[in-house]
Write an enzyme that holds these catalytic residues in place. Structure first.
Site, PDB file in Angstrom:
ATOM      1  N   ASP A  71       0.785  -1.246   0.000  1.00 46.96           N
ATOM      2  CA  ASP A  71       0.000   0.000   0.000  1.00 46.96           C
ATOM      3  C   ASP A  71       0.818   1.299   0.000  1.00 46.96           C
ATOM      4  O   ASP A  71       1.789   1.409   0.753  1.00 46.96           O
ATOM      5  CB  ASP A  71      -0.855   0.111   1.273  1.00 46.96           C
ATOM      6  CG  ASP A  71      -1.584  -1.144   1.616  1.00 46.96           C
ATOM      7  OD1 ASP A  71      -1.512  -2.108   0.841  1.00 46.96           O
ATOM      8  OD2 ASP A  71      -2.214  -1.156   2.686  1.00 46.96           O
ATOM      9  N   GLN A  87       4.136   0.702   2.306  1.00 46.27           N
ATOM     10  CA  GLN A  87       4.412  -0.511   3.060  1.00 46.27           C
ATOM     11  C   GLN A  87       5.600  -1.228   2.427  1.00 46.27           C
ATOM     12  O   GLN A  87       5.572  -1.554   1.228  1.00 46.27           O
ATOM     13  CB  GLN A  87       3.179  -1.430   3.021  1.00 46.27           C
ATOM     14  CG  GLN A  87       2.030  -0.934   3.861  1.00 46.27           C
ATOM     15  CD  GLN A  87       2.296  -1.150   5.345  1.00 46.27           C
ATOM     16  OE1 GLN A  87       2.137  -2.230   5.870  1.00 46.27           O
ATOM     17  NE2 GLN A  87       2.695  -0.073   6.033  1.00 46.27           N
ATOM     18  N   PHE A 162       1.905  -0.599  10.124  1.00 48.81           N
ATOM     19  CA  PHE A 162       0.972  -0.830   9.015  1.00 48.81           C
ATOM     20  C   PHE A 162       0.569   0.505   8.367  1.00 48.81           C
ATOM     21  O   PHE A 162       1.021   1.582   8.755  1.00 48.81           O
ATOM     22  CB  PHE A 162      -0.271  -1.566   9.535  1.00 48.81           C
ATOM     23  CG  PHE A 162      -0.184  -3.079   9.466  1.00 48.81           C
ATOM     24  CD1 PHE A 162       1.035  -3.728   9.282  1.00 48.81           C
ATOM     25  CD2 PHE A 162      -1.336  -3.864   9.596  1.00 48.81           C
ATOM     26  CE1 PHE A 162       1.100  -5.129   9.217  1.00 48.81           C
ATOM     27  CE2 PHE A 162      -1.278  -5.252   9.524  1.00 48.81           C
ATOM     28  CZ  PHE A 162      -0.058  -5.889   9.345  1.00 48.81           C
ATOM     29  N   SER A 163      -0.387   0.409   7.437  1.00 54.31           N
ATOM     30  CA  SER A 163      -0.764   1.571   6.614  1.00 54.31           C
ATOM     31  C   SER A 163      -1.371   2.713   7.407  1.00 54.31           C
ATOM     32  O   SER A 163      -1.917   2.520   8.503  1.00 54.31           O
ATOM     33  CB  SER A 163      -1.744   1.129   5.533  1.00 54.31           C
ATOM     34  OG  SER A 163      -1.046   0.343   4.607  1.00 54.31           O
ATOM     35  N   ARG A 250      -7.684  -0.789  11.511  1.00 48.61           N
ATOM     36  CA  ARG A 250      -6.435  -0.275  10.925  1.00 48.61           C
ATOM     37  C   ARG A 250      -6.638   0.750   9.808  1.00 48.61           C
ATOM     38  O   ARG A 250      -7.725   1.000   9.353  1.00 48.61           O
ATOM     39  CB  ARG A 250      -5.622  -1.450  10.382  1.00 48.61           C
ATOM     40  CG  ARG A 250      -6.327  -2.295   9.321  1.00 48.61           C
ATOM     41  CD  ARG A 250      -5.385  -3.421   8.891  1.00 48.61           C
ATOM     42  NE  ARG A 250      -5.998  -4.329   7.940  1.00 48.61           N
ATOM     43  CZ  ARG A 250      -6.683  -5.414   8.272  1.00 48.61           C
ATOM     44  NH1 ARG A 250      -6.872  -5.715   9.540  1.00 48.61           N
ATOM     45  NH2 ARG A 250      -7.194  -6.192   7.339  1.00 48.61           N
ATOM     46  N   ASP A 251      -5.493   1.270   9.368  1.00 49.41           N
ATOM     47  CA  ASP A 251      -5.334   2.120   8.191  1.00 49.41           C
ATOM     48  C   ASP A 251      -5.986   3.497   8.350  1.00 49.41           C
ATOM     49  O   ASP A 251      -6.838   3.903   7.545  1.00 49.41           O
ATOM     50  CB  ASP A 251      -5.886   1.413   6.923  1.00 49.41           C
ATOM     51  CG  ASP A 251      -5.328   0.005   6.747  1.00 49.41           C
ATOM     52  OD1 ASP A 251      -4.238  -0.265   7.284  1.00 49.41           O
ATOM     53  OD2 ASP A 251      -5.973  -0.824   6.089  1.00 49.41           O
ATOM     54  N   GLU A 302     -10.439  -2.622   4.007  1.00 50.70           N
ATOM     55  CA  GLU A 302      -9.120  -2.080   4.351  1.00 50.70           C
ATOM     56  C   GLU A 302      -8.957  -0.711   3.696  1.00 50.70           C
ATOM     57  O   GLU A 302      -9.638  -0.402   2.713  1.00 50.70           O
ATOM     58  CB  GLU A 302      -8.001  -2.999   3.830  1.00 50.70           C
ATOM     59  CG  GLU A 302      -8.062  -4.415   4.364  1.00 50.70           C
ATOM     60  CD  GLU A 302      -6.882  -5.281   3.919  1.00 50.70           C
ATOM     61  OE1 GLU A 302      -6.238  -5.856   4.797  1.00 50.70           O
ATOM     62  OE2 GLU A 302      -6.617  -5.385   2.704  1.00 50.70           O
ATOM     63  N   TRP A 389      -4.133  -9.246  -3.534  1.00 55.15           N
ATOM     64  CA  TRP A 389      -3.711 -10.146  -2.448  1.00 55.15           C
ATOM     65  C   TRP A 389      -3.911 -11.605  -2.816  1.00 55.15           C
ATOM     66  O   TRP A 389      -3.291 -12.497  -2.247  1.00 55.15           O
ATOM     67  CB  TRP A 389      -4.451  -9.821  -1.138  1.00 55.15           C
ATOM     68  CG  TRP A 389      -3.851  -8.660  -0.406  1.00 55.15           C
ATOM     69  CD1 TRP A 389      -4.469  -7.489  -0.083  1.00 55.15           C
ATOM     70  CD2 TRP A 389      -2.511  -8.546   0.095  1.00 55.15           C
ATOM     71  NE1 TRP A 389      -3.594  -6.658   0.583  1.00 55.15           N
ATOM     72  CE2 TRP A 389      -2.389  -7.285   0.708  1.00 55.15           C
ATOM     73  CE3 TRP A 389      -1.391  -9.375   0.083  1.00 55.15           C
ATOM     74  CZ2 TRP A 389      -1.201  -6.836   1.298  1.00 55.15           C
ATOM     75  CZ3 TRP A 389      -0.209  -8.930   0.680  1.00 55.15           C
ATOM     76  CH2 TRP A 389      -0.129  -7.679   1.276  1.00 55.15           C
TER      77      TRP A 389
HETATM   78  C1  FRU Z   1      -3.890  -3.598   2.742  1.00 55.01           C
HETATM   79  C2  FRU Z   1      -3.247  -3.994   4.053  1.00 55.01           C
HETATM   80  C3  FRU Z   1      -3.625  -3.006   5.131  1.00 55.01           C
HETATM   81  C4  FRU Z   1      -2.510  -3.144   6.121  1.00 55.01           C
HETATM   82  C5  FRU Z   1      -1.325  -3.387   5.218  1.00 55.01           C
HETATM   83  C6  FRU Z   1      -0.305  -4.314   5.787  1.00 55.01           C
HETATM   84  O1  FRU Z   1      -3.220  -4.059   1.633  1.00 55.01           O
HETATM   85  O2  FRU Z   1      -3.622  -5.305   4.406  1.00 55.01           O
HETATM   86  O3  FRU Z   1      -4.905  -3.204   5.673  1.00 55.01           O
HETATM   87  O4  FRU Z   1      -2.352  -2.003   6.894  1.00 55.01           O
HETATM   88  O5  FRU Z   1      -1.836  -3.938   4.019  1.00 55.01           O
HETATM   89  O6  FRU Z   1       0.825  -4.394   4.978  1.00 55.01           O
END
Ligand code: FRU
Length: 594
Positions: A71, A87, A162-163, A250-251, A302, A389
């Site tokens: 990301d 990331q 993480f993001s 998250r994120d 996400e 993914w």
């Molecule tokens: C999305 C994700 C986010 C997470 C990150 C981890 O691609 O799964 O939700 O923060 O990648 O690398």
């Protein structure tokens, strides 16, 4: 005396003549090299950094020199520089050791990799809190050394970064200093969970390891070069997660809400996105949740974002809620959706009662994910990870893996009662476009190879039309055609069922993914415009000037990856009129050798 004067006069004349000649010569060679017509338009050769010269390395899309990338994080424009954080795994080209990598650009197009900006946290403190999650009948004890090892081996004391996103605190709301860049990220780790029965174990019975995600801050006083961890992290602790599921929280993406003079944070929380507001960027108040209504339970949400936008040509303000979904995208696996509505200071209000149950897809290929927009820019420019993914593990590039899409400018336009996003490559890309090869007013039935062009990185654009009497079945472009014409990728329009597709079944590349991805169009307009941005291992296809897009990673002709330089036009089953066709070589961005 006379002779000397004459000699001096002559020398001055000769020197002047030489200066004029060399000036004229220089300009004319420059002119010629730009406009020389050799009959063949080829890719301009420039010196490419050998680190970026591998056959499948995209030449005008960003990838990390020798590490993993997923990301985009913390996209921001500040003091004339665009920052792309992302990331990365600083130690290799598989997912792991999650940290924020960094690249800078002065023009959104030429990126230069910088040292890792926010490395995964090491030697972090012991975890100790009680929480009753949505899966527990009573509170349990999160207790122990955090780890990123999962179940394998001893706890390592590390936490992933993480993001997240970055904002520029121009008014010093957080008290960390005026114009500080504040990064919000998710700290992710696992930790042992225990109950309150101490009869067999003084720490309580071990119930297993669980994932925890909480929101943290790191800030930069040198405009994004280095980051300082905030002392009072986390700013939103796992215990506070509204869904009571700290494994999926998250994120954080932050934006300033002008109308209500507040900062807004949106977070992904499993099957919902949670909205918080703050006046000082440190204390966050939970306000509401956007609850998923489509394909519920099929993978988590996400990387959400709330994007304030104005409908083009009007003063009508909207907020676009965009989200990445791990599963169930039109081409399979992960993809991006968006929903249009407004924001009342506390809640996202969808435009209609059907809005949330009928997502609009940002892209119909397999490879556009985790897209977010730049902060502190006047335009809405989104950058996304070009992968999925579902199969990213199968991608064989080395020593790097993962790359970004082109930066895309988003505009919101009225379409009947609806408002929809239009996507175009950021205007800055134009600087890379070289000697176009153009043709106009062409009648075509069958396939026409464009012999004048040879190259692997280019923009190809064609406008097709036809009339009902001699209507073709399919029209389009054959891209990355091998020398013997047997291998190619099709970007085409099926006139009978109004669908645009990228078809890799003849590419020669082995893949167990979708060989063909497509998008259905509504209209029966009798014409179609296709614009394909082709790079060493990707195609971004824009349909009708960005109404729809298809993004695909490609690995054509693996036995001879440097072959496949041809391009052709086709119209099968009838005649197409091609009012305009052009193919423009695109220069490499990897020629900025130090
Ligand atoms: C999305 C994700 C986010 C997470 C990150 C981890 O691609 O799964 O939700 O923060 O990648 O690398």
């Amino acid at each position: 005396m006379k002779a000397t004067k004459w000699l001096i006069g002559m020398s001055v004349l000769i020197v002047l003549a030489l200066i004029v000649f060399s000036f004229l010569h220089n300009t004319s060679t420059k002119y010629l090299s730009k406009h020389r017509s050799t009959g063949k338009v080829a890719q301009t050769q420039s010196v490419i950094d050998p680190n970026y010269a591998q056959p499948y390395r995209d030449q005008y899309h960003y990838s990390a020199k020798k590490t993993w990338l997923n990301d985009p994080n913390g996209l921001i424009y500040s003091n004339g520089t665009y920052h792309m954080f992302y990331q990365t795994n600083p130690q290799g080209n598989t997912w792991g050791n999650m940290s924020w990598g960094h690249a800078e650009s002065s023009d959104l197009i030429h990126w230069k990799e910088q040292p890792v900006a926010i490395p995964q946290r090491e030697e972090t403190p012991w975890v100790d809190f009680w929480m009753q999650t949505s899966h527990d009948s009573k509170p349990v004890h999160y207790y122990g050394l955090p780890t990123t090892n999962g179940d394998a081996g001893n706890p390592n004391g590390k936490r992933f970064v993480f993001s997240g996103s970055i904002i520029k605190d121009t008014k010093n709301a957080a008290g960390l200093g005026k114009n500080t860049l504040i990064a919000f990220y998710t700290s992710a780790y696992s930790v042992a969970v225990r109950d309150d029965d101490y009869s067999k174990d003084s720490m309580g019975n071990f119930l297993g390891l669980r994932d925890v995600q909480e929101q943290c801050i790191a800030y930069s006083k040198d405009d994004g070069k280095t980051f300082i961890p905030y002392k009072k992290n986390p700013v939103i602790a796992a215990q506070a997660v509204p869904t009571r599921d700290p494994a999926n929280f998250r994120d954080p993406k932050i934006v300033y809400d002008e109308a209500h003079k507040q900062w807004v944070m949106i977070l992904a929380a499993g099957q919902e996105a949670d909205i918080y507001t703050s006046a000082d960027l440190i204390h966050w108040t939970y306000r509401s949740a956007i609850i998923r209504e489509h394909d519920v339970g099929n993978g988590a949400w996400e990387c959400p974002e709330l994007i304030p936008m104005t409908i083009e040509g009007t003063k009508e303000k909207k907020w676009v809620f965009s989200i990445s979904v791990q599963k169930g995208a039109p081409a399979g696996g992960s993809g991006m959706q968006y929903f249009v509505g407004t924001f009342n200071g506390k809640e996202f209000v969808p435009d209609t009662a059907q809005t949330l149950s009928h997502p609009k897809w940002l892209d119909y290929g397999e490879d556009l994910y985790a897209g977010v927009t730049f902060s502190n820019m006047k335009r809405t420019v989104m950058l996304s990870w070009m992968s999925n993914w579902d199969y990213v593990g199968e991608q064989k590039t080395s020593p790097w893996k993962g790359e970004m899409s082109l930066p895309r400018e988003l505009t919101l336009v009225r379409a009947g009662k609806d408002a929809v996003l239009i996507q175009r490559p950021a205007r800055e890309l134009a600087q890379l476009i070289q000697n176009p090869f153009k043709m106009s007013d062409l009648k075509l039935s069958g396939t026409k190879a464009i012999k004048q062009f040879s190259g692997r990185q280019y923009k190809a654009e064609a406008q097709f039309s036809w009339n009902a009497k001699n209507r073709p079945d399919q029209v389009g472009l054959r891209l990355r055609v091998s020398q013997d014409h047997s291998k190619y990728i099709t970007a085409g329009y099926d006139v009978r069922n109004h669908s645009v597709s990228i078809d890799q079944s003849n590419s020669g590349g082995k893949s167990n993914r979708n060989q063909k991805t497509n998008v259905q169009l509504n209209e029966k307009a009798g014409r179609i415009k296709l614009t394909a941005y082709v790079d060493s291992s990707s195609i971004e296809l824009f349909v009708n000037d960005g109404e729809k897009t298809l993004t695909q990673i490609i690995y054509p002709n693996p036995d001879q990856p440097l072959d496949s330089k041809g391009i052709a036009l086709f119209s099968t089953g009838g005649t197409a009129q091609i009012s305009q066709f052009e193919v423009d070589p695109i220069a490499s961005i990897w020629n900025n050798l130090d």
